[in-house]
Design an enzyme around this catalytic site. Structure first.
Site, PDB file in Angstrom:
ATOM      1  N   TYR A 142       0.855  -1.188   0.000  1.00  0.00           N
ATOM      2  CA  TYR A 142       0.000   0.000   0.000  1.00  0.00           C
ATOM      3  C   TYR A 142       0.888   1.234   0.000  1.00  0.00           C
ATOM      4  O   TYR A 142       1.813   1.339   0.810  1.00  0.00           O
ATOM      5  CB  TYR A 142      -0.901   0.014   1.236  1.00  0.00           C
ATOM      6  CG  TYR A 142      -1.841   1.203   1.303  1.00  0.00           C
ATOM      7  CD1 TYR A 142      -2.868   1.352   0.368  1.00  0.00           C
ATOM      8  CD2 TYR A 142      -1.704   2.181   2.291  1.00  0.00           C
ATOM      9  CE1 TYR A 142      -3.733   2.437   0.430  1.00  0.00           C
ATOM     10  CE2 TYR A 142      -2.575   3.265   2.354  1.00  0.00           C
ATOM     11  CZ  TYR A 142      -3.582   3.400   1.429  1.00  0.00           C
ATOM     12  OH  TYR A 142      -4.442   4.473   1.483  1.00  0.00           O
ATOM     13  N   ASP A 235       9.121   2.976  -0.151  1.00  0.00           N
ATOM     14  CA  ASP A 235       8.061   3.596   0.642  1.00  0.00           C
ATOM     15  C   ASP A 235       8.316   3.216   2.095  1.00  0.00           C
ATOM     16  O   ASP A 235       8.031   2.104   2.532  1.00  0.00           O
ATOM     17  CB  ASP A 235       6.687   3.101   0.170  1.00  0.00           C
ATOM     18  CG  ASP A 235       5.548   3.734   0.971  1.00  0.00           C
ATOM     19  OD1 ASP A 235       5.831   4.357   2.012  1.00  0.00           O
ATOM     20  OD2 ASP A 235       4.390   3.598   0.537  1.00  0.00           O
ATOM     21  N   LYS A 263       3.837   9.167   8.569  1.00  0.00           N
ATOM     22  CA  LYS A 263       3.506   8.627   9.894  1.00  0.00           C
ATOM     23  C   LYS A 263       4.408   9.184  11.016  1.00  0.00           C
ATOM     24  O   LYS A 263       4.200  10.314  11.441  1.00  0.00           O
ATOM     25  CB  LYS A 263       3.434   7.113   9.832  1.00  0.00           C
ATOM     26  CG  LYS A 263       2.278   6.704   8.870  1.00  0.00           C
ATOM     27  CD  LYS A 263       1.777   5.294   8.968  1.00  0.00           C
ATOM     28  CE  LYS A 263       0.465   5.187   8.184  1.00  0.00           C
ATOM     29  NZ  LYS A 263       0.500   4.400   6.973  1.00  0.00           N
TER      30      LYS A 263
HETATM   31  C1  LIG Z   1      -0.083   4.814   5.566  1.00  0.00           C
HETATM   32  C2  LIG Z   1       0.759   4.535   4.376  1.00  0.00           C
HETATM   33  C3  LIG Z   1       0.736   5.371   3.251  1.00  0.00           C
HETATM   34  C4  LIG Z   1      -0.252   6.487   3.098  1.00  0.00           C
HETATM   35  O1  LIG Z   1      -0.081   7.494   4.034  1.00  0.00           O
HETATM   36  P1  LIG Z   1      -1.340   8.460   4.364  1.00  0.00           P
HETATM   37  O2  LIG Z   1      -0.727   9.499   5.252  1.00  0.00           O
HETATM   38  O3  LIG Z   1      -2.350   7.607   5.039  1.00  0.00           O
HETATM   39  O4  LIG Z   1      -1.808   9.004   3.070  1.00  0.00           O
HETATM   40  C5  LIG Z   1       1.635   5.124   2.230  1.00  0.00           C
HETATM   41  N1  LIG Z   1       2.497   4.112   2.306  1.00  0.00           N
HETATM   42  C6  LIG Z   1       2.532   3.271   3.356  1.00  0.00           C
HETATM   43  C7  LIG Z   1       3.542   2.171   3.395  1.00  0.00           C
HETATM   44  C8  LIG Z   1       1.638   3.440   4.415  1.00  0.00           C
HETATM   45  O5  LIG Z   1       1.645   2.582   5.425  1.00  0.00           O
END
Ligand SMILES: *Cc1c(COP(=O)(O)O)cnc(C)c1O
Length: 434
Positions: A142, A235, A263
């Site tokens: 994701y 990511d 985060k």
């Molecule tokens: C949470 C998350 C996102 C998206 O971040 P948001 O601040 O919720 O848009 C992207 N990549 C990873 C790996 C995530 O866990």
């Protein structure tokens, strides 16, 4: 009617599904959402006054736990001086320098307000830098709800995705190839077939539950990108400031071209970023021609919370977080006994217990074998996981309400929080699987 029930009834009238982000509705564990009133340290209290040990911690940002005094003080001080200027400030320079100091591959960063925005922008930059459109992602990974990333493997051309949500255009999805995680042959085949702008990966995937890379797979990511001429985007929105000071890329020895962060970087306020080598990042406007902007990007409150949070994250802190994580993981596996449950908390996943533990990340898979990919994670007994979660919530423990998410131990979780969780888990496993 309890206060929570009343709130949910009202919420359903004015918010789709009663929530602002799907997983909060708790539908996948077969119950109504919990309405949180406040948090402190490792605990949250719901609208009916029930206390829970919180293992979600806002899905990762709260690595210091709830309402950490230094974070609260930093945010209060920043707010008193004005909440937003839409102009350059000292704090964002400091935060950018701190990030560059921690991540060896990052020489410059651009801040955004969400991880979704950051990964969308990193992909735009990769397309600009390579002059190519297609990107490659892994099934079950994701990277935010970016249109082109809401794609899944289609049945036609091996590497062209199809929309995973109504509203995503076929063209956007077709520009995304989806490959199974930990599958070297599939990765080689896909990169032989098309020229990609980027390979984007969570170096430690945590959005299909925690599914660590197999031996050699991190190196193959870099190699495949190089052979293909694609950029490698890590990511690290979850792993970045959680598993090590220099992120998963430092831990696993990956050298990405671009890194997406979020985060923890905002300490519980909305902040995210993307960064990489200077010559790449200088393509971003106004230094370069790749447009990207944000009214609240580098927001002073979020920057203050991020700086206060990172200030606490030194080597001893990661050591302590690893110990808490190991204690919780080993205890949960023990509480599960002979039942088909596998706690994944580090890599490599076999044998159990693992030789190393990733600080601050674990998943309780209702499966006898640790999943190696999204198909493996999808084969877990999600119904049993739901029963397990409902039983935990009844006993004052708040787990992630989905089999496809990670537990996020924080530095605020002490022995008492772990013990209370393990006692509840022993009963919850019994309730879930007999
Ligand atoms: C949470 C998350 C996102 C998206 O971040 P948001 O601040 O919720 O848009 C992207 N990549 C990873 C790996 C995530 O866990």
């Amino acid at each position: 009617m309890s206060r929570s029930e009343d709130l949910y009834k009202r919420a359903l009238q004015v918010l789709p599904g009663g929530v602002n982000s799907p997983v909060r509705a708790m539908r996948s564990i077969g119950r109504d959402p919990v309405f949180i009133e406040r948090g402190e340290g490792p605990h949250v209290w719901d609208a009916d006054g029930n206390r829970y040990v919180d293992w979600v911690c806002s899905w990762g940002p709260l690595i210091l736990g709830h309402a950490h005094p230094k974070v609260v003080a930093a945010v209060e001080a920043a707010a008193a001086g004005g909440t937003s200027f839409g102009a350059a400030t000292e704090g964002e320079v400091e935060l950018a320098a701190e990030i560059c100091d921690r991540f060896r591959s990052v020489e410059m960063v651009r801040m955004t307000s969400s991880g979704t925005e950051a990964s969308m922008s990193a992909i735009r930059l990769a397309r600009a830098a390579t002059g190519r459109d297609p990107i490659l992602k892994f099934a079950g990974a994701y990277h935010g709800h970016v249109d082109g990333l809401l794609a899944e493997a289609g049945s036609g051309l091996a590497t062209a995705g199809v929309p995973a949500s109504p509203g995503v255009t076929a063209a956007q999805a077709a520009d995304t190839a989806i490959v199974p995680w930990n599958d070297p042959e599939a990765l080689r085949a896909a990169t032989a077939e098309r020229e990609f702008a980027a390979i984007i990966a969570e170096p430690i995937p945590a959005n299909m539950g925690v599914v660590p890379p197999a031996e050699g797979f991190p190196a193959l990511l870099r190699e495949s990108a190089d052979v293909n001429g694609a950029l490698l985007i890590c990511d690290e929105v979850i792993s970045g400031f959680r598993v090590a000071r220099g992120g998963a890329q430092g831990l696993l020895g990956i050298g990405p071209d671009l890194t997406v962060m979020g985060k923890v970087i905002g300490g519980g306020l909305p902040a995210a970023a993307y960064g990489g080598r200077r010559e790449l990042m200088e393509r971003v406007a106004p230094a370069g021609d790749v447009y990207q902007a944000g009214t609240l990007s580098g927001n002073p409150l979020a920057v203050a919370a991020g700086l206060a949070t990172l200030a606490e994250l030194d080597a001893p802190a990661y050591e302590r977080l690893a110990q808490t994580t190991a204690k919780l993981a080993l205890g949960l596996q023990e509480a599960a006994g002979e039942r088909p449950v596998r706690v994944v908390c580090g890599g490599p996943v076999d044998p159990w217990p693992p030789a190393s533990v990733f600080p601050g990340l674990l998943t309780v898979f209702f499966s006898a074998e640790p999943p190696r990919d999204f198909a493996g994670a999808s084969a877990c007994d999600a119904e049993a996981y739901g029963r397990f979660c409902r039983a935990l919530l009844e006993r004052g423990v708040y787990p992630p309400a989905s089999q496809f998410e990670a537990w996020f131990p924080s530095l605020a979780h002490d022995d008492e929080a772990v013990e209370r969780t393990l006692a509840a888990a022993a009963e919850a496993f019994e309730e879930a699987l007999g």
